[in-house]
Write a protein that holds these residues in place. Structure first.
Motif, PDB file in Angstrom:
ATOM      1  N   PRO A 238       0.957  -1.131   0.051  1.00  0.00           N
ATOM      2  CA  PRO A 238       0.065  -0.015  -0.165  1.00  0.00           C
ATOM      3  C   PRO A 238       0.870   1.228   0.019  1.00  0.00           C
ATOM      4  N   GLU A 239       2.028   1.189   0.266  1.00  0.00           N
ATOM      5  CA  GLU A 239       2.953   2.259   0.370  1.00  0.00           C
ATOM      6  C   GLU A 239       3.093   2.610  -1.100  1.00  0.00           C
ATOM      7  N   VAL A 240       3.107   1.990  -2.085  1.00  0.00           N
ATOM      8  CA  VAL A 240       3.285   2.261  -3.366  1.00  0.00           C
ATOM      9  C   VAL A 240       2.141   3.290  -3.739  1.00  0.00           C
ATOM     10  N   ALA A 241       1.036   3.054  -3.272  1.00  0.00           N
ATOM     11  CA  ALA A 241      -0.112   3.948  -3.620  1.00  0.00           C
ATOM     12  C   ALA A 241       0.150   5.183  -2.970  1.00  0.00           C
ATOM     13  N   HIS A 242       0.322   4.997  -1.789  1.00  0.00           N
ATOM     14  CA  HIS A 242       0.770   6.384  -1.009  1.00  0.00           C
ATOM     15  C   HIS A 242       1.641   7.268  -1.893  1.00  0.00           C
ATOM     16  N   ALA A 243       2.690   6.614  -2.140  1.00  0.00           N
ATOM     17  CA  ALA A 243       3.694   7.235  -2.753  1.00  0.00           C
ATOM     18  C   ALA A 243       3.252   7.877  -3.998  1.00  0.00           C
ATOM     19  N   THR A 244       2.583   7.172  -4.956  1.00  0.00           N
ATOM     20  CA  THR A 244       2.115   7.828  -6.154  1.00  0.00           C
ATOM     21  C   THR A 244       1.093   9.002  -5.730  1.00  0.00           C
ATOM     22  N   LYS A 245       0.250   8.697  -5.047  1.00  0.00           N
ATOM     23  CA  LYS A 245      -0.909   9.970  -4.500  1.00  0.00           C
ATOM     24  C   LYS A 245      -0.162  11.167  -4.032  1.00  0.00           C
ATOM     25  N   ILE A 246       1.075  11.082  -3.297  1.00  0.00           N
ATOM     26  CA  ILE A 246       1.886  12.359  -2.887  1.00  0.00           C
ATOM     27  C   ILE A 246       2.835  12.907  -3.922  1.00  0.00           C
ATOM     28  N   SER A 247       3.068  12.054  -4.729  1.00  0.00           N
ATOM     29  CA  SER A 247       4.229  12.399  -5.596  1.00  0.00           C
ATOM     30  C   SER A 247       3.764  13.623  -6.314  1.00  0.00           C
ATOM     31  N   ASP A 248       4.619  14.420  -6.762  1.00  0.00           N
ATOM     32  CA  ASP A 248       4.674  15.883  -7.459  1.00  0.00           C
ATOM     33  C   ASP A 248       4.965  15.516  -8.974  1.00  0.00           C
ATOM     34  N   THR A 249       4.974  14.457  -9.505  1.00  0.00           N
ATOM     35  CA  THR A 249       5.336  14.486 -10.865  1.00  0.00           C
ATOM     36  C   THR A 249       4.042  14.510 -11.684  1.00  0.00           C
ATOM     37  N   GLU A 250       4.322  14.986 -12.875  1.00  0.00           N
ATOM     38  CA  GLU A 250       3.147  15.295 -13.708  1.00  0.00           C
ATOM     39  C   GLU A 250       2.650  13.737 -14.173  1.00  0.00           C
ATOM     40  N   ALA A 251       3.616  12.741 -14.378  1.00  0.00           N
ATOM     41  CA  ALA A 251       3.100  11.634 -14.634  1.00  0.00           C
ATOM     42  C   ALA A 251       2.263  10.746 -13.669  1.00  0.00           C
ATOM     43  N   ASP A 252       2.783  10.939 -12.267  1.00  0.00           N
ATOM     44  CA  ASP A 252       2.062  10.305 -11.376  1.00  0.00           C
ATOM     45  C   ASP A 252       0.542  10.873 -11.154  1.00  0.00           C
ATOM     46  N   ASP A 253       0.605  12.194 -11.060  1.00  0.00           N
ATOM     47  CA  ASP A 253      -0.602  12.864 -11.055  1.00  0.00           C
ATOM     48  C   ASP A 253      -1.538  12.631 -12.213  1.00  0.00           C
ATOM     49  N   ASP A 254      -1.047  12.412 -13.181  1.00  0.00           N
ATOM     50  CA  ASP A 254      -2.131  11.819 -14.368  1.00  0.00           C
ATOM     51  C   ASP A 254      -2.414  10.155 -14.122  1.00  0.00           C
ATOM     52  N   PHE A 255      -1.693   9.611 -13.741  1.00  0.00           N
ATOM     53  CA  PHE A 255      -1.970   8.233 -13.520  1.00  0.00           C
ATOM     54  C   PHE A 255      -3.020   8.215 -12.197  1.00  0.00           C
ATOM     55  N   TRP A 256      -2.820   9.047 -11.014  1.00  0.00           N
ATOM     56  CA  TRP A 256      -3.668   9.020  -9.892  1.00  0.00           C
ATOM     57  C   TRP A 256      -5.202   9.422 -10.283  1.00  0.00           C
ATOM     58  N   ARG A 257      -5.371  10.425 -11.487  1.00  0.00           N
ATOM     59  CA  ARG A 257      -6.460  11.017 -11.757  1.00  0.00           C
ATOM     60  C   ARG A 257      -7.123   9.958 -12.485  1.00  0.00           C
ATOM     61  N   ARG A 258      -6.432   9.074 -13.142  1.00  0.00           N
ATOM     62  CA  ARG A 258      -6.971   7.817 -13.894  1.00  0.00           C
ATOM     63  C   ARG A 258      -7.345   6.610 -13.112  1.00  0.00           C
ATOM     64  N   TYR A 259      -6.567   6.492 -12.003  1.00  0.00           N
ATOM     65  CA  TYR A 259      -6.783   5.425 -11.095  1.00  0.00           C
ATOM     66  C   TYR A 259      -8.100   6.081 -10.385  1.00  0.00           C
ATOM     67  N   GLN A 260      -8.476   7.235 -10.136  1.00  0.00           N
ATOM     68  CA  GLN A 260      -9.400   7.569  -9.041  1.00  0.00           C
ATOM     69  C   GLN A 260     -10.790   7.422  -9.975  1.00  0.00           C
ATOM     70  N   ALA A 261     -10.523   7.849 -11.335  1.00  0.00           N
ATOM     71  CA  ALA A 261     -11.913   7.814 -12.296  1.00  0.00           C
ATOM     72  C   ALA A 261     -12.205   6.009 -12.422  1.00  0.00           C
ATOM     73  N   PHE A 262     -11.182   5.647 -12.462  1.00  0.00           N
ATOM     74  CA  PHE A 262     -11.590   3.798 -12.354  1.00  0.00           C
ATOM     75  C   PHE A 262     -12.335   3.309 -11.149  1.00  0.00           C
ATOM     76  N   VAL A 263     -11.671   3.914  -9.942  1.00  0.00           N
ATOM     77  CA  VAL A 263     -12.220   3.563  -8.597  1.00  0.00           C
ATOM     78  C   VAL A 263     -13.900   3.984  -8.839  1.00  0.00           C
ATOM     79  N   ARG A 264     -13.961   5.033  -8.948  1.00  0.00           N
ATOM     80  CA  ARG A 264     -15.686   5.840  -9.007  1.00  0.00           C
ATOM     81  C   ARG A 264     -16.362   4.762 -10.062  1.00  0.00           C
ATOM     82  N   SER A 265     -15.796   4.274 -11.048  1.00  0.00           N
ATOM     83  CA  SER A 265     -16.626   3.653 -12.165  1.00  0.00           C
ATOM     84  C   SER A 265     -16.841   2.046 -11.525  1.00  0.00           C
ATOM     85  N   ALA A 266     -15.682   1.430 -10.911  1.00  0.00           N
ATOM     86  CA  ALA A 266     -15.850   0.222 -10.095  1.00  0.00           C
ATOM     87  C   ALA A 266     -17.079   0.273  -9.322  1.00  0.00           C
TER      88      ALA A 266
END
Length: 109
Positions: free
Chosen positions: A76-104
């Motif tokens: 789970p630390e991987v998820a946390h690190a991704t969420k708090i990362s300040d890279t654009e790639a991680d931010d983009d991934f996190w937005r896609r992941y959150q959209a996936f969670v809502r759809s699921a």
């Protein structure tokens, strides 16, 4: 913090319910997310739920994003690190992941 991240990952799956309202394709999907979901041995994990989540991921996320998400189950630390990362790639991934969670949640719950 580790517990919070783990609960976030589990909540995303647990909130999906048991596959009510999902298409039969989504309910029968198999893959690395479904396998990780079942292997995580959470109380609400079931074949219908984990398969539904996999099916939604198959539609909503790229193969690369799905593989990246599997790591959240193992550490789970991987998820946390991704969420708090300040890279654009991680931010983009996190937005896609959150959209996936809502759809699921909508499709599997």
């Amino acid at each position: 913090m580790r517990v919070i991240v783990a609960l976030t990952c589990v909540a995303a799956l647990a909130a999906c319910g048991g596959g009510r309202g999902a298409s039969s394709t989504a309910r029968l999907a198999s893959g690395p997310i479904a396998q990780a979901c079942l292997a995580a041995d959470r109380s609400r994990a079931s074949v219908p739920l984990c398969s539904c989540v996999q099916g939604v991921a198959n539609v909503e996320l790229s193969r690369r994003d799905r593989n990246r998400m599997v790591a959240f189950f193992d550490d789970p630390e991987v998820a946390h690190a991704t969420k708090i990362s300040d890279t654009e790639a991680d931010d983009d991934f996190w937005r896609r992941y959150q959209a996936f969670v809502r759809s699921a949640r909508r499709q599997c719950g």
